[in-house]
Design an enzyme around this catalytic site. Sequence first.
Site, PDB file in Angstrom:
ATOM      1  N   GLU A 110      30.522  -3.050  30.059  1.00 43.00           N
ATOM      2  CA  GLU A 110      30.746  -1.646  30.764  1.00 43.00           C
ATOM      3  C   GLU A 110      31.538  -0.997  29.927  1.00 43.00           C
ATOM      4  O   GLU A 110      32.656  -1.122  29.120  1.00 43.00           O
ATOM      5  CB  GLU A 110      32.375  -2.321  31.384  1.00 43.00           C
ATOM      6  CG  GLU A 110      31.644  -2.960  33.258  1.00 43.00           C
ATOM      7  CD  GLU A 110      31.759  -3.268  34.064  1.00 43.00           C
ATOM      8  OE1 GLU A 110      31.431  -3.763  34.590  1.00 43.00           O
ATOM      9  OE2 GLU A 110      33.723  -3.399  34.497  1.00 43.00           O
ATOM     10  N   CYS A 124      35.567   5.075  25.808  1.00 42.43           N
ATOM     11  CA  CYS A 124      36.484   3.861  25.937  1.00 42.43           C
ATOM     12  C   CYS A 124      35.412   2.634  25.882  1.00 42.43           C
ATOM     13  O   CYS A 124      34.335   2.163  26.699  1.00 42.43           O
ATOM     14  CB  CYS A 124      36.915   3.692  27.338  1.00 42.43           C
ATOM     15  SG  CYS A 124      37.788   1.503  27.672  1.00 42.43           S
ATOM     16  N   CYS A 131      36.212 -11.687  26.714  1.00 46.41           N
ATOM     17  CA  CYS A 131      36.979 -12.074  25.979  1.00 46.41           C
ATOM     18  C   CYS A 131      37.665 -13.298  25.561  1.00 46.41           C
ATOM     19  O   CYS A 131      38.058 -13.509  26.759  1.00 46.41           O
ATOM     20  CB  CYS A 131      37.763 -10.708  26.568  1.00 46.41           C
ATOM     21  SG  CYS A 131      39.773 -10.876  25.551  1.00 46.41           S
ATOM     22  N   CYS A 135      44.817 -12.931  28.947  1.00 54.69           N
ATOM     23  CA  CYS A 135      45.813 -12.375  29.245  1.00 54.69           C
ATOM     24  C   CYS A 135      45.862 -12.438  31.135  1.00 54.69           C
ATOM     25  O   CYS A 135      44.713 -12.592  31.783  1.00 54.69           O
ATOM     26  CB  CYS A 135      46.066 -10.654  29.076  1.00 54.69           C
ATOM     27  SG  CYS A 135      46.097 -10.758  27.000  1.00 54.69           S
ATOM     28  N   CYS A 138      44.599  -9.455  32.928  1.00 53.17           N
ATOM     29  CA  CYS A 138      42.749  -8.909  32.400  1.00 53.17           C
ATOM     30  C   CYS A 138      41.847  -9.552  33.251  1.00 53.17           C
ATOM     31  O   CYS A 138      41.585 -11.154  33.064  1.00 53.17           O
ATOM     32  CB  CYS A 138      43.514  -8.959  30.862  1.00 53.17           C
ATOM     33  SG  CYS A 138      41.909  -8.245  30.828  1.00 53.17           S
ATOM     34  N   GLY A 181      36.607  -6.658  25.374  1.00 48.59           N
ATOM     35  CA  GLY A 181      37.356  -7.678  24.717  1.00 48.59           C
ATOM     36  C   GLY A 181      38.456  -7.907  23.673  1.00 48.59           C
ATOM     37  O   GLY A 181      39.334  -6.443  23.743  1.00 48.59           O
ATOM     38  N   GLU A 182      38.429  -7.735  22.110  1.00 50.68           N
ATOM     39  CA  GLU A 182      39.224  -7.555  22.028  1.00 50.68           C
ATOM     40  C   GLU A 182      39.400  -7.421  19.961  1.00 50.68           C
ATOM     41  O   GLU A 182      37.909  -8.239  19.766  1.00 50.68           O
ATOM     42  CB  GLU A 182      39.863  -9.470  21.508  1.00 50.68           C
ATOM     43  CG  GLU A 182      41.728  -9.174  20.276  1.00 50.68           C
ATOM     44  CD  GLU A 182      42.620  -8.261  19.707  1.00 50.68           C
ATOM     45  OE1 GLU A 182      43.068  -7.277  21.270  1.00 50.68           O
ATOM     46  OE2 GLU A 182      42.344  -7.316  18.801  1.00 50.68           O
ATOM     47  N   SER A 213      42.282  -0.907  20.426  1.00 51.43           N
ATOM     48  CA  SER A 213      44.023  -1.327  20.804  1.00 51.43           C
ATOM     49  C   SER A 213      43.522  -2.493  21.135  1.00 51.43           C
ATOM     50  O   SER A 213      42.661  -3.624  20.923  1.00 51.43           O
ATOM     51  CB  SER A 213      43.897  -0.831  22.806  1.00 51.43           C
ATOM     52  OG  SER A 213      44.204  -1.619  22.931  1.00 51.43           O
ATOM     53  N   SER A 236      49.092  -4.020  22.372  1.00 55.08           N
ATOM     54  CA  SER A 236      49.639  -4.155  24.361  1.00 55.08           C
ATOM     55  C   SER A 236      50.638  -5.472  23.847  1.00 55.08           C
ATOM     56  O   SER A 236      50.336  -6.139  23.640  1.00 55.08           O
ATOM     57  CB  SER A 236      48.383  -4.402  24.800  1.00 55.08           C
ATOM     58  OG  SER A 236      47.385  -3.891  25.197  1.00 55.08           O
ATOM     59  N   LEU A 237      51.835  -4.629  23.952  1.00 54.93           N
ATOM     60  CA  LEU A 237      53.371  -5.220  23.726  1.00 54.93           C
ATOM     61  C   LEU A 237      53.345  -6.247  24.672  1.00 54.93           C
ATOM     62  O   LEU A 237      53.800  -7.614  25.147  1.00 54.93           O
ATOM     63  CB  LEU A 237      54.195  -4.411  23.259  1.00 54.93           C
ATOM     64  CG  LEU A 237      55.336  -5.405  22.830  1.00 54.93           C
ATOM     65  CD1 LEU A 237      55.537  -6.143  21.796  1.00 54.93           C
ATOM     66  CD2 LEU A 237      56.606  -4.367  22.460  1.00 54.93           C
ATOM     67  N   HIS A 238      53.636  -5.217  26.143  1.00 56.69           N
ATOM     68  CA  HIS A 238      53.674  -5.805  27.396  1.00 56.69           C
ATOM     69  C   HIS A 238      55.126  -6.840  27.754  1.00 56.69           C
ATOM     70  O   HIS A 238      55.520  -6.965  28.809  1.00 56.69           O
ATOM     71  CB  HIS A 238      52.766  -6.360  28.712  1.00 56.69           C
ATOM     72  CG  HIS A 238      51.338  -5.413  28.378  1.00 56.69           C
ATOM     73  ND1 HIS A 238      50.778  -4.354  28.180  1.00 56.69           N
ATOM     74  CD2 HIS A 238      50.257  -6.834  27.565  1.00 56.69           C
ATOM     75  CE1 HIS A 238      50.369  -4.270  27.624  1.00 56.69           C
ATOM     76  NE2 HIS A 238      49.127  -4.907  27.884  1.00 56.69           N
ATOM     77  N   CYS A 358      42.260   0.679  33.044  1.00 58.72           N
ATOM     78  CA  CYS A 358      42.510  -0.569  32.240  1.00 58.72           C
ATOM     79  C   CYS A 358      42.033  -1.695  32.192  1.00 58.72           C
ATOM     80  O   CYS A 358      43.454  -2.112  33.638  1.00 58.72           O
ATOM     81  CB  CYS A 358      43.480  -0.175  31.471  1.00 58.72           C
ATOM     82  SG  CYS A 358      44.484   1.149  30.602  1.00 58.72           S
TER      83      CYS A 358
HETATM   84  N1  SAH Z   1      41.644  -6.298  23.799  1.00 59.31           N
HETATM   85  C1  SAH Z   1      42.461  -4.955  23.751  1.00 59.31           C
HETATM   86  C2  SAH Z   1      42.067  -3.981  24.549  1.00 59.31           C
HETATM   87  C3  SAH Z   1      41.571  -4.553  25.646  1.00 59.31           C
HETATM   88  S1  SAH Z   1      42.432  -3.870  26.790  1.00 59.31           S
HETATM   89  C4  SAH Z   1      44.179  -5.405  24.089  1.00 59.31           C
HETATM   90  O1  SAH Z   1      44.678  -6.430  24.383  1.00 59.31           O
HETATM   91  O2  SAH Z   1      45.160  -4.383  23.550  1.00 59.31           O
HETATM   92  C5  SAH Z   1      43.009  -2.564  27.260  1.00 59.31           C
HETATM   93  C6  SAH Z   1      44.550  -2.140  27.567  1.00 59.31           C
HETATM   94  O3  SAH Z   1      44.210  -2.570  29.172  1.00 59.31           O
HETATM   95  C7  SAH Z   1      45.375  -2.870  26.849  1.00 59.31           C
HETATM   96  O4  SAH Z   1      46.754  -2.175  27.004  1.00 59.31           O
HETATM   97  C8  SAH Z   1      46.101  -4.423  28.421  1.00 59.31           C
HETATM   98  O5  SAH Z   1      46.517  -4.739  28.297  1.00 59.31           O
HETATM   99  C9  SAH Z   1      45.289  -3.747  29.235  1.00 59.31           C
HETATM  100  N2  SAH Z   1      45.349  -3.765  30.553  1.00 59.31           N
HETATM  101  C10 SAH Z   1      44.943  -4.974  31.117  1.00 59.31           C
HETATM  102  N3  SAH Z   1      45.010  -5.918  32.285  1.00 59.31           N
HETATM  103  C11 SAH Z   1      45.524  -4.797  32.513  1.00 59.31           C
HETATM  104  C12 SAH Z   1      45.414  -4.133  33.710  1.00 59.31           C
HETATM  105  N4  SAH Z   1      45.790  -5.267  35.212  1.00 59.31           N
HETATM  106  N5  SAH Z   1      46.289  -3.111  34.216  1.00 59.31           N
HETATM  107  C13 SAH Z   1      46.218  -1.905  33.601  1.00 59.31           C
HETATM  108  N6  SAH Z   1      46.506  -2.705  32.010  1.00 59.31           N
HETATM  109  C14 SAH Z   1      45.604  -4.090  31.960  1.00 59.31           C
END
Ligand code: SAH
Length: 375
Positions: A110, A124, A131, A135, A138, A181-182, A213, A236-238, A358
């Site tokens: 996509e 994007c 992936c 996470c 995701c 994907g990463e 990212s 992506s720290l979170h 995202c």
């Molecule tokens: N793998 C990479 C890029 C893809 S995800 C990464 O982890 O950065 C792009 C962004 O969307 C990342 O910051 C990811 O953590 C975020 N993301 C994933 N699931 C999400 C969700 N359910 N709600 C909001 N952001 C999300």
Amino acid sequence: MEERCTQNGTGTLESVPTPLPSITDVSDEALARWLAGHGEPPYRARQIRHGVARSAAADWGGLTDLPLALRSTLAASFRWSSVELETEVASADGETRKALLRLHDGHHVETVLMPHHGKRDSVCISSQVGCPMACAFCATGEMGWIRDLTAGEIVDQVRFWQRELRSGDARVSHVDYMGMGEPLRNYGPVMASVRMLMDAETFGISPRRITISTCGIVPKMDALAAEGLPIDLAVSLHAADDATRARIMPVDRKWGVDALLAACARYVERTKRRLSVEYILLAGVNDSAEHAERLGRKIAAHGRTSLYHVNLIPVNRGPGAFERPSPQRMERFAAILERHGIATTTRISKGQDIAAGCGQLKVAEGRAAALASCG
Ligand code: SAH
């Protein structure tokens, strides 16, 4: 033409032709050899690359700068694109669009177009089918890893939108590697695609408008810094403590918060680019005042806070049944970061009605039609 055997839907074997290589996956050397072999002058290579990157044509026939006979020979040797549109959906916001693209082996990825009021057109793009990072929040992570994309398959997602935009005379201005994907787990093809996109004679997208990212593959972040390209990095720290982060991001068990933030500081030091820290807000998981204080302190401990920008993203609907915090809690979180001197924006993802936000990109493999009912 080479043939391979495959099983059709009825379980019997049939032979299908191996697809031609896609032009965006053909190296300069191979193209030069091909041209020489067809008695064409070397300068045709530049004409072909330019046309492939810039033309809004749907196939080789549209490259009218090239002689007709050459166009036909090219069409018999190379595919014009490695992606084909399966379905496209538009968001009710009137701008965001999501496309499901089919690859030669039947897999899908996509990609999302996010126009910003005629000022810029960001796309994007995906770097893998599925992936491997798993996470918890995701949708792509839920699919698991299926395969890496080639550089051509990555670039062809940009060409796809370029073609769509061209009818309205716009061009893709920004590219975010934030789809499925990463990207740093598919480093070689991703970097090859970046170099194609930033080539001034073809796509001409400034590296300052390209963002990669990552969930934090530390050695590859250092490799990226060593490339010496002014690409933007988003991390992506979170969560700023390993107990919370490891719960939602398995990668944290390999590279913890301190190792990751140290790599961020090295990236910023080396590239002089500001770094975006992505922080999804998950109610009751990582959104307390204490979490915000810790994030502020950790960032300050790893370099000048003015070099970081935190994007707070209220979680989008996805796996794990996570909820968004209340607006008051989100405001409190942002206010604490700002007290630490950290620029913060709260970003609501676009296109959620079409599951293009995202972390919402997920392909029902083999059931592409299901996309139409997403969201
Ligand atoms: N793998 C990479 C890029 C893809 S995800 C990464 O982890 O950065 C792009 C962004 O969307 C990342 O910051 C990811 O953590 C975020 N993301 C994933 N699931 C999400 C969700 N359910 N709600 C909001 N952001 C999300």
